[in-house]
Design an enzyme around this catalytic site. Structure first.
Site, mmCIF file in Angstrom:
data_model
loop_
_atom_site.group_PDB
_atom_site.id
_atom_site.type_symbol
_atom_site.label_atom_id
_atom_site.label_comp_id
_atom_site.label_asym_id
_atom_site.label_seq_id
_atom_site.Cartn_x
_atom_site.Cartn_y
_atom_site.Cartn_z
ATOM 1 N N LYS A 1 0.652 -6.716 -7.003
ATOM 2 C CA LYS A 1 1.906 -7.568 -7.264
ATOM 3 C C LYS A 1 1.556 -8.673 -8.331
ATOM 4 O O LYS A 1 1.770 -9.926 -8.146
ATOM 5 C CB LYS A 1 1.900 -8.458 -5.827
ATOM 6 C CG LYS A 1 2.131 -7.521 -4.556
ATOM 7 C CD LYS A 1 2.861 -8.261 -3.784
ATOM 8 C CE LYS A 1 3.164 -7.276 -2.463
ATOM 9 N NZ LYS A 1 3.872 -7.722 -1.349
ATOM 10 N N ASP B 1 -3.795 7.723 3.825
ATOM 11 C CA ASP B 1 -3.119 6.246 3.713
ATOM 12 C C ASP B 1 -3.255 5.638 5.160
ATOM 13 O O ASP B 1 -2.982 6.152 6.058
ATOM 14 C CB ASP B 1 -1.610 6.482 3.628
ATOM 15 C CG ASP B 1 -0.778 5.249 3.518
ATOM 16 O OD1 ASP B 1 -1.309 4.257 3.550
ATOM 17 O OD2 ASP B 1 0.581 5.424 3.625
ATOM 18 N N THR B 2 -4.034 4.469 5.002
ATOM 19 C CA THR B 2 -4.388 4.019 6.273
ATOM 20 C C THR B 2 -4.049 2.756 6.546
ATOM 21 O O THR B 2 -3.639 1.750 5.526
ATOM 22 C CB THR B 2 -6.005 3.811 6.400
ATOM 23 O OG1 THR B 2 -6.621 2.930 5.525
ATOM 24 C CG2 THR B 2 -6.675 5.112 5.988
ATOM 25 N N SER C 1 -47.678 6.285 60.042
ATOM 26 C CA SER C 1 -48.368 5.044 59.974
ATOM 27 C C SER C 1 -49.548 5.194 60.994
ATOM 28 O O SER C 1 -49.400 5.764 62.079
ATOM 29 C CB SER C 1 -47.526 4.096 60.486
ATOM 30 O OG SER C 1 -48.330 2.748 60.508
ATOM 31 N N GLY C 2 -50.608 4.969 60.551
ATOM 32 C CA GLY C 2 -52.066 5.010 61.556
ATOM 33 C C GLY C 2 -52.551 6.414 61.321
ATOM 34 O O GLY C 2 -53.528 6.767 62.123
ATOM 35 N N LYS D 1 0.924 -1.077 -0.058
ATOM 36 C CA LYS D 1 -0.114 -0.018 -0.109
ATOM 37 C C LYS D 1 0.841 1.305 -0.039
ATOM 38 O O LYS D 1 0.678 2.200 -0.809
ATOM 39 C CB LYS D 1 -0.930 0.030 1.357
ATOM 40 C CG LYS D 1 -1.845 1.254 1.482
ATOM 41 C CD LYS D 1 -2.603 0.893 2.570
ATOM 42 C CE LYS D 1 -1.872 0.440 3.721
ATOM 43 N NZ LYS D 1 -0.904 1.406 4.327
ATOM 44 N N SER E 1 -44.116 7.712 53.026
ATOM 45 C CA SER E 1 -43.046 8.921 52.531
ATOM 46 C C SER E 1 -42.455 9.935 53.250
ATOM 47 O O SER E 1 -42.804 11.106 53.250
ATOM 48 C CB SER E 1 -43.687 9.426 51.370
ATOM 49 O OG SER E 1 -45.127 9.993 51.428
#
Lengths: 628, 300
Positions: A159, A103-104, A462-463, A30, A534
């Protein structure tokens, strides 16, 4: 002579450019090929030639002959190891065109560098060693090239001198390649037999291969048509910079990525969707009557609308999609693997937004193109994934528009570029205008139910009487034909949240999940009643933040601890006092009362029915249950 | 609609790069070396930000050994265009008497150019600096990114460069780190000259042939620009028709014999010339791969 030179310069100035990349492995020749192109186009100067001769004697692989590969391998490590590591850009020109060559490197470990070269190329020259034919690496290079949107491929069978310039060898390789390349879709393949070392069919026609009647590589590159068709597509301009030199001028600088624009054209700005008209196309060389793809311009619009860097100005009649959830192809470029859920920055066009890869569907083997499931994406791996963005943005599928269809991912800590991606399609449409026309949304669902969806969030010890009031409230609404749902400890903790206990962390998660669920129910158009202790302000505030303004109605069911403890309907306080229950709110864990609830019900002063009625009144006042 | 020409494409690409830098960096600067590439880069900046002035200062690192005509050209240009010009000189180097004749090209370049540049970038806290380098100049430059990341010590790591795909440049840096940006990366020497000709861009007169006093030393024609140049016994400055293909410190910049006194002649001469432009620079000949090494140390 000056006159001749001026004619020459006019001729030069009119030339177009072709950007191409070459890919192939160490031994495919290459770098020799590029060296040959530069050498034959007389772009190697005498001093470079002298340096090349010195380097060839020291490092070359061609004995006494000069090693053309040493011309292009620029880094010291590359020359020492005789390989190409990084993309190198080379320039040469002929009478017809100017060329930029990327060019890689061809090794699998440098796939990312190859992709970099491919990203700006019009044509790919893929080298194959005539003795070896189509190899795994040939398939890899071709896959990357097609993935990155290159449609013009030159199959350079190099080639040929080592196979006696045999036509049969060449034909077999070409057929083999064509068979494989069918899987890559619509590639325009042109095969050329050559010898870069000897110069056959590179710039000069080979005398050893009379059977080949096609163009030399250079002739092909000089004439190949790379029609991106960008001019025919709708107008797009990503805004780079807002130019405000003084109070009288406000221009939007950027490069046209596709389409054309003229003064008078109606444009839309994305993602905001605002529209205006182009009044001027400003350049230093004077205003333009029209601009085309690739031109860097500054647009002035008729209206004072809010536009900033990262917005895209588009043809009003043909806008691209806008989304924040996208399906993508991703090439990973970092040693640090990508895991779904991790945060990155995504840059596309001129916009950078936070990004999470929400799901990695599979990886693609770059050698075989087979897919396989995966948990992570490693260096040089290609995967198909879904991404979620911090903001909506305008995009186009990569196969339609490279510039608006490509992106990079940036590491948030190191700022390194860690991934390159291609947008495939939007997972859901976020384009406001299209959305309203096509999709059923919260407003549609609510309208059908003749109500405003909301969350009535009852918090208290609660309650305290939350559940009693909540049940009464839901019955009242149901009797009136309203659509409701009640979320409480019984139906949530036993299912969705059964994996959670009562530690602080679990309580936080408990409320987060309840909040998200409530949000979905609101989206479904329901009046959603939530009855949860909550205890923490921050979690209630978090849920409020999930919803739109006015949708969260916080009701503080306020009952003194001693009253709750005296009622103790489930015997929980007794067990908590006895130390049998840990983290019990009011006993061994704090309750943070609301500071500014929408409604404050002191149960010692009213009956549960009266409490429920007060909530009904509050809903009526807010227009949630019209007609009540 | 006709496709953009080669020069139009290059021009648009450079403008795009400059706008990206301005938008993404906090404190950019343009390295202005007074040479032809800098002239083109500045011209492109005028285009990129029109009708605004380029919204960043120019920085000239003055080694105190530049040609006098270069300094004159620089000061006139900055005044005429109303640009903010910062001239930085390494005062410690001056106090130590560092110069190319007394200390050789390597020490002089390192102290008065590379170190001086780092001093200036640190002093003003620039996080992005434009440079006029091109990829066709030299092999290691061919592999450098358009946005070239430098660590807090200004070092370039060729093996750890940020991948650069499409037109998505990554200019993000942490405090102390910086980006060197090369908007002319994809231009060639011929492109530069053609563009100067096409756009009528002013350049330093040293590029044009004129009779100038020179001595021949180590195969290079050195112009005797001031009295600081020590002459050997056998050296007599003689007037010769010369010009410069590249400009730097006068004792390190070789002239070429030429009669090319206008742009077309220069371009014509270049087309038939068989030596590359950096051949006139002493700095590149010091060692093989010398540029890559210098860049790793912080040279532009």
């Amino acid at each position: 002579m000056a006159a001749t030179i001026e004619a020459y310069l006019r001729e030069q100035a009119a030339k177009t450019t072709l950007r191409f990349l070459t890919c192939g492995s160490v031994d495919d020749g290459k770098s020799t090929l590029i060296g040959r192109l530069l050498y034959d186009s007389k772009l190697i100067f005498e001093d470079q030639l002298a340096a090349l001769e010195a380097d060839s004697k020291r490092l070359g692989t061609q004995g006494e002959a000069i090693d053309l590969a040493l011309l292009v391998d620029g880094l010291a490590a590359e020359r020492e190891q005789g390989i190409t590591i990084d993309v190198a850009y080379r320039f040469f020109a002929t009478d017809r065109r100017k060329f930029v060559v990327a060019d890689t490197p061809g090794h699998e470990q440098y796939t990312r560098n190859m992709a970099t070269g491919a990203s700006n190329a019009d044509v790919a020259v893929i080298l194959v060693d005539a003795r070896k034919g189509v190899l795994t690496q040939t398939r890899r290079h071709s896959y990357i090239v097609s993935l990155f949107g290159i449609r013009n491929v030159v199959l350079a069978v190099n080639k040929m001198d080592l196979v006696d310039y045999g036509e049969t060898v060449f034909r077999e390789i070409v057929d083999d390649y064509a068979n494989f390349a069918r899987a890559l879709g619509d590639l325009d393949i042109h095969a050329i037999p050559m010898s870069a070392l000897k110069g056959d069919n590179v710039t000069h026609r080979s005398t050893a291969m009379d059977w080949y009647r096609g163009p030399t590589l250079l002739e092909h590159l000089e004439t190949v048509q790379v029609d991106h068709d960008l001019a025919a597509r709708p107008f797009r301009l990503p805004v780079q910079w807002v130019n405000r030199p003084n109070l009288d001028f406000r221009g939007f600088a950027g490069t046209v990525t596709s389409g054309q624009v003229r003064p008078g054209d109606a444009v839309r700005v994305l993602p905001s969707g605002r529209e205006s008209t182009v009044t001027r196309i400003v350049t230093l060389d004077g205003d333009l009557a029209e601009a085309q793809p690739g031109q860097a311009i500054t647009l002035v619009l008729a209206d004072e609308i809010d536009i900033s860097r990262g917005d895209v100005i588009v043809a009003a009649a043909a806008p691209p999609q806008v989304s924040d959830q996208l399906a993508v192809h991703l090439l990973w470029m970092s040693d640090q693997a990508m895991y779904p859920g991790r945060q990155y920055y995504l840059k596309t066009g001129t916009r950078t937004v936070p990004c999470v890869v929400t799901e990695l569907k599979h990886t693609v083997n770059v050698n075989t193109m087979e897919t396989q499931p995966a948990k992570s994406l490693g260096l040089n791996e290609v995967g198909v994934a879904n991404v979620s963005l911090g903001q909506r943005l305008a995009f186009e599928p990569f196969r339609e528009n490279r510039e608006l269809g490509s992106f990079i991912l940036i590491d948030r800590q190191t700022n390194a570029t860690v991934g390159a991606g291609l947008f495939d399609f939007a997972l859901r449409r976020a384009d406001n205008i299209v959305w309203q026309a096509l999709a059923v949304d919260k407003a549609h669902r609510a309208a059908l139910k003749h109500q405003q969806p909301c969350v009535i969030w009852l918090t208290g010890l609660s309650g305290s009487g939350k559940s009693t009031i909540a049940n009464l409230l839901e019955s009242r609404l149901h009797d009136l034909g309203r659509h409701t749902y009640l979320l409480d400890g019984d139906n949530v903790r036993h299912g969705l949240n059964r994996d959670l206990g009562f530690t602080e962390a679990d309580r936080v998660e408990n409320i987060r999940r309840v909040g998200e669920t409530a949000k979905l129910m609101v989206d479904a158009g329901l009046i959603t009643i939530v009855s949860f202790i909550s205890p923490f302000r921050s979690e209630r505030r978090m849920v409020r933040g999930l919803l739109e303004a006015g949708e969260f109605i916080e009701v503080f069911v306020d009952t003194p601890l001693e009253v709750c403890e005296a009622r103790d309907p489930k015997g929980l306080y007794r067990r908590a006092r006895a130390g049998e229950i840990a983290n019990f709110t009011g006993i061994s864990s704090d309750y943070e009362p609301p500071e500014q609830p929408e409604l404050h019900i002191q149960t010692v002063a009213c009956t549960p029915e009266q409490g429920a009625e007060r909530i009904m009144q509050a809903l009526a006042e807010r227009g949630i249950i019209p007609g009540f | 609609m006709t496709p953009l020409t080669h020069l139009q494409r290059l021009e648009a690409e450079s403008i795009f790069i400059m706008r990206e830098v301005l938008a993404e960096s906090e404190n950019p600067v343009m390295l202005y070396s007074i040479g032809k590439d800098s002239s083109v880069m500045l011209h492109l900046a005028m285009k990129a930000f029109h009708p605004a002035r380029p919204p960043f200062p120019l920085l000239h690192v003055d080694t105190t050994w530049k040609f006098r005509e270069m300094i004159e050209f620089r000061d006139n240009l900055a005044r005429d265009l109303g640009l903010d010009l910062i001239v930085h000189i390494n005062r410690e180097g001056v106090e130590q008497g560092i110069g190319p004749f007394s200390h050789g090209s390597q020490v002089h370049t390192d102290v008065m150019k590379t170190q001086a540049l780092k001093q200036a970038l640190d002093r003003y806290g620039f996080d992005a600096a434009f440079g006029g380098a091109r990829r066709d100049e030299e092999k290691s430059r061919a592999k450098e990114r358009v946005f070239s990341f430098r660590d807090a010590q200004h070092r370039w790591d060729p093996k750890n460069q940020r991948p650069e795909l499409w037109h998505l440049y990554n200019g993000r840096v942490r405090k102390g780190e910086s980006i060197r940006v090369f908007p002319l990366s994809n231009w060639t020497e011929l492109d530069i000259w053609q563009y100067i000709y096409q756009e009528n861009i002013p350049i330093v007169p040293l590029y044009f042939a004129k009779e100038r006093p020179v001595v021949e030393r180590n195969g290079m024609l050195i112009m005797v620009d001031d009295e600081r140049m020590p002459l050997r016994e056998d050296e007599r400055p003689e007037p010769r028709m010369v010009r410069f293909r590249t400009l730097g410190c006068y004792p390190l910049t070789g002239a070429v014999e030429s009669t090319a006194a206008d742009l077309p002649s220069i371009i014509e001469e270049m087309l038939v010339s068989r030596t590359s432009e950096r051949q006139g620079r002493a700095i590149d000949h010091d060692a093989s791969a010398s540029m890559e090494k210098k860049k790793q140390e912080g040279y532009f």
